[in-house]
Design a protein around this motif. Structure first.
Motif, PDB file in Angstrom:
ATOM      1  N   PHE A 128      -5.610  -6.537  -6.627  1.00  0.00           N
ATOM      2  CA  PHE A 128      -5.862  -6.829  -5.216  1.00  0.00           C
ATOM      3  C   PHE A 128      -6.074  -8.321  -4.999  1.00  0.00           C
ATOM      4  CE2 PHE A 128      -6.853  -2.459  -5.866  1.00  0.00           C
ATOM      5  CZ  PHE A 128      -6.572  -1.821  -4.675  1.00  0.00           C
ATOM      6  N   ALA A 140       2.169   1.673  -3.496  1.00  0.00           N
ATOM      7  CA  ALA A 140       1.139   2.138  -4.420  1.00  0.00           C
ATOM      8  C   ALA A 140       0.732   3.579  -4.144  1.00  0.00           C
ATOM      9  CB  ALA A 140      -0.088   1.227  -4.324  1.00  0.00           C
ATOM     10  N   GLY A 141       1.182   4.121  -3.008  1.00  0.00           N
ATOM     11  CA  GLY A 141       0.802   5.482  -2.661  1.00  0.00           C
ATOM     12  C   GLY A 141      -0.572   5.559  -2.018  1.00  0.00           C
ATOM     13  N   LEU A 142      -1.123   4.398  -1.645  1.00  0.00           N
ATOM     14  CA  LEU A 142      -2.434   4.400  -0.986  1.00  0.00           C
ATOM     15  C   LEU A 142      -2.306   4.800   0.475  1.00  0.00           C
ATOM     16  CD1 LEU A 142      -4.119   1.161  -2.393  1.00  0.00           C
ATOM     17  CD2 LEU A 142      -4.867   3.524  -2.725  1.00  0.00           C
ATOM     18  N   GLN A 143      -1.085   4.666   0.987  1.00  0.00           N
ATOM     19  CA  GLN A 143      -0.861   4.916   2.392  1.00  0.00           C
ATOM     20  C   GLN A 143       0.480   5.617   2.504  1.00  0.00           C
ATOM     21  OE1 GLN A 143      -1.864   1.298   4.374  1.00  0.00           O
ATOM     22  NE2 GLN A 143      -0.741   1.865   6.201  1.00  0.00           N
ATOM     23  N   ARG A 154       0.835  -1.210   0.000  1.00  0.00           N
ATOM     24  CA  ARG A 154       0.000   0.000   0.000  1.00  0.00           C
ATOM     25  C   ARG A 154       0.870   1.260   0.000  1.00  0.00           C
ATOM     26  NH1 ARG A 154      -5.357  -0.442   0.952  1.00  0.00           N
ATOM     27  NH2 ARG A 154      -5.457   1.638   1.855  1.00  0.00           N
ATOM     28  N   PRO A 170      -1.263   7.939  -5.072  1.00  0.00           N
ATOM     29  CA  PRO A 170      -1.165   7.121  -6.292  1.00  0.00           C
ATOM     30  C   PRO A 170      -0.702   7.943  -7.492  1.00  0.00           C
ATOM     31  CG  PRO A 170      -3.162   6.574  -5.107  1.00  0.00           C
ATOM     32  CD  PRO A 170      -2.553   7.763  -4.398  1.00  0.00           C
ATOM     33  N   PRO A 182       0.451   8.193 -11.772  1.00  0.00           N
ATOM     34  CA  PRO A 182       0.055   7.592 -13.054  1.00  0.00           C
ATOM     35  C   PRO A 182       0.970   6.422 -13.414  1.00  0.00           C
ATOM     36  CG  PRO A 182       0.314   9.978 -13.269  1.00  0.00           C
ATOM     37  CD  PRO A 182       0.838   9.603 -11.923  1.00  0.00           C
ATOM     38  N   ALA A 208      -0.386   0.222 -11.670  1.00  0.00           N
ATOM     39  CA  ALA A 208      -1.626  -0.545 -11.527  1.00  0.00           C
ATOM     40  C   ALA A 208      -1.476  -1.508 -10.360  1.00  0.00           C
ATOM     41  CB  ALA A 208      -1.921  -1.315 -12.808  1.00  0.00           C
ATOM     42  N   LEU A 209      -2.609  -1.852  -9.773  1.00  0.00           N
ATOM     43  CA  LEU A 209      -2.584  -2.746  -8.612  1.00  0.00           C
ATOM     44  C   LEU A 209      -3.652  -3.818  -8.784  1.00  0.00           C
ATOM     45  CD1 LEU A 209      -1.825  -3.585  -5.729  1.00  0.00           C
ATOM     46  CD2 LEU A 209      -3.001  -1.591  -4.866  1.00  0.00           C
ATOM     47  N   ARG A 258     -14.108  -8.407  -4.172  1.00  0.00           N
ATOM     48  CA  ARG A 258     -14.297  -7.074  -3.612  1.00  0.00           C
ATOM     49  C   ARG A 258     -13.688  -5.977  -4.478  1.00  0.00           C
ATOM     50  NH1 ARG A 258     -13.235  -6.419   2.403  1.00  0.00           N
ATOM     51  NH2 ARG A 258     -11.214  -7.427   2.148  1.00  0.00           N
ATOM     52  N   SER A 259     -12.763  -6.343  -5.359  1.00  0.00           N
ATOM     53  CA  SER A 259     -12.089  -5.298  -6.135  1.00  0.00           C
ATOM     54  C   SER A 259     -12.764  -5.040  -7.487  1.00  0.00           C
ATOM     55  CB  SER A 259     -10.611  -5.642  -6.349  1.00  0.00           C
ATOM     56  OG  SER A 259     -10.456  -6.523  -7.440  1.00  0.00           O
TER      57      SER A 259
END
Lengths: 279, 264
Positions: free
Chosen positions: A95, A67-70, A64, A87, A89, A92-93, A100-101
């Motif tokens: 999950f 990915a820059g999510l956290q 995370r 996040p 450009p 891609a991630l 759920r994704s």
């Protein structure tokens, strides 16, 4: 992050434009408790790297952060030479949990094209690229028109992979992508990823708790251990480009590499405990 | 007959026999009634046909009600969804307003009739606003819950793939919350119908509520019963319309639930 650290890294990155992703002294703490500490590694363009460690070691947190999510609580993540705070450009991630994704209300094709449409691709072009990405993962036009939950688990994870591919990522991150499917499907998906990575020259960072999977897929394995987790060692996997589930996994070389990674994760650095690991 | 039409026919057969039996019982039990308050069903149906099936009577008896209901209900649904999205997405705002919302929603809409008359008069505007106020709460609260219940992984997906705010709202948040929103809209419809009838007893603009009160005052008991029957049928039909919309918008949800139940 410290200013000096970031400067040093920029110099390093300037000297080597092949680096797609770098973690420098990355650390993370939840409520004052450290989960990650001084994580350092680099991933070069076109490389398939697995980050392996036991469950609960903080692998998902690490991904995370990548990915820059956290935001990490210390250290830096650099993607294409730029520090990551959100996040960026081209990343891609995929999950772990496909159920759920993927959007249950949207068709498979709509799921795949959403990132394209959101980033300025026209409807017609997105449709074309979406269908092409679905073909790459082995899904046809019929599947494209279905709802994701009408497909099997393995097929759904293929949809998630197609969504990432359609985005044409410079860096593909995968969070335990095959942990929710059965063993046969898992083997199929592993081979799919190997093929796609080779054909499309993808840069892939895949997080897993499965040592066999990490060795089978990777050019290099980053082994995490300890609490807080840090990089035990980074193992080169010189198994060549062509690999197969039965042949490659039954070689002595594969067994030795697996033993080495196993030993690293269990906390015994180096090869002194290789005999123990082979048991 | 194909299997599916056979199934529809069986469903209708299962659902319709009881109403038919009840109407028949009512018909014969009341046939010789001399009670002023419980006239024979034949006389009620006569009034019903005269007051509600005659095209000449509809502009005064039904059209004002439908107009009022449409305006008030749509206002409630639209503002409920919009504010619900805002409060659902901005957690601190939702927490700050929650106690206030809980108090306001607990006030029965019709209890505000006197104050609304003082504020807005006795015409269309007041009635629309009263319906909108009463029907607003279930839509609002359900929308908030729906938005807050959206799969967090999907929000992560939208962040990673840099899906902009507007598209995220339209492609992820709204569809994700839509099952809850429809549940709220169904509750709101029942409330809107009640407030419609009550508010129409004020002023002289026609409509079902006005007709009902007028019939009672003029001791036209058959007409009164006929109007009650008309209200029941109106509510039933409106519910069917909403159900049809829901079935098409939430097709994915219905099919997915059915699939989950069939493979536990």
């Amino acid at each position: 992050m410290t200013i000096t650290g970031s400067k040093k890294l920029q110099q390093a990155a300037g000297g080597n434009t092949d680096v797609a992703l770098a973690a420098r002294g990355l650390g993370h703490a939840y409520h004052g408790r450290n989960v990650l500490s001084s994580i350092d590694f680099e991933v070069r363009r076109g490389e398939f790297v697995c980050i392996v460690g036991p469950s609960g070691v903080g692998k998902t947190t690490l991904l995370r952060c990548l990915a820059g999510l956290q935001a990490s609580t210390s250290g830096t993540v650099m993607i294409a030479g730029e520090p990551v705070t959100e996040p960026v450009p081209g990343v891609a991630l995929v999950f772990q949990d496909y159920s759920r994704s993927l959007m249950p209300w949207a068709s498979v094709l709509h799921n795949v094209t959403l990132p394209l449409r959101a980033n300025g691709t026209s409807r017609a072009a997105a449709r074309e690229e979406g269908l092409r990405a679905l073909t790459l993962v082995g899904l046809d036009d019929v599947a494209a028109g279905m709802y994701p939950w009408q497909l099997s688990g393995g097929m759904q994870q293929r949809v998630a992979i197609a969504r990432a591919l359609a985005y044409n990522p410079a860096l593909l991150l995968m969070d335990e992508p095959f942990a929710s499917v059965d063993a046969y499907t898992r083997a199929d998906l592993e081979d799919l990823m190997l093929r796609l990575q080779r054909e499309l020259s993808l840069t892939v960072v895949l997080v897993t708790h499965d040592i066999d999977e990490s060795v089978y897929l990777s050019d290099r394995v980053i082994a995490l251990n300890g609490s807080p987790a840090s990089v035990a060692d980074i193992v080169e996997i010189p198994l060549g480009a062509e690999r197969d589930q039965v042949g490659t996994k039954s070689t002595a070389e594969f067994a030795a590499l697996r033993g080495r990674v196993h030993a690293l994760i269990r906390g015994s650095r180096g090869s002194a405990d290789a005999t123990e690991a082979r048991e | 007959m194909t299997p599916s039409t056979a199934r529809v026919a069986r469903t209708i057969g299962l659902e319709i026999w009881l109403p038919i039996v009840l109407v028949v019982v009512w018909w014969f039990a009341s046939a010789n009634s001399t009670s002023v308050y419980f006239p024979p069903l034949s006389s009620i149906l006569g009034s019903f046909a005269h007051d509600w099936l005659d095209p000449a009577a509809l502009p005064k008896n039904l059209v004002p009600s439908l107009q009022l209901l449409a305006l008030g209900y749509l206002l409630a649904v639209v503002t409920g969804i919009v504010l619900g999205l805002v409060l659902g997405l901005v957690a601190p705002l939702e927490r700050a307003t929650r106690p206030l919302l809980e108090v306001l929603r607990a006030i029965p809409g019709v209890a505000l009739l006197p104050i609304f008359i003082v504020l807005f008069g006795i015409d269309l505007q007041m009635k629309v606003l009263l319906i909108a106020f009463g029907a607003f709460w279930p839509v609002l609260l359900n929308t908030i819950d729906g938005v807050r219940g959206i799969e967090p992984v999907l929000l992560d997906v939208s962040r990673v793939f840099r899906v902009g705010r507007m598209r995220r709202l339209v492609s992820i948040v709204l569809p994700g919350a839509s099952p809850q929103i429809f549940a709220g809209a169904r509750t709101a419809l029942a409330i809107a119908l009640i407030i419609m009838v009550v508010s129409e007893t004020i002023g002289g603009n026609g409509g079902v509520g006005y007709f009902l009160l007028n019939a009672q005052r003029n001791f036209a008991i058959s007409s009164m019963w006929g109007a009650i029957l008309a209200l029941g049928i109106l509510g039933y039909l409106l519910n069917i319309v909403l159900r049809i919309i829901e079935r098409s918008v939430l097709r994915w949800h219905r099919l997915q639930q059915a699939r989950l139940e069939s493979q536990p």
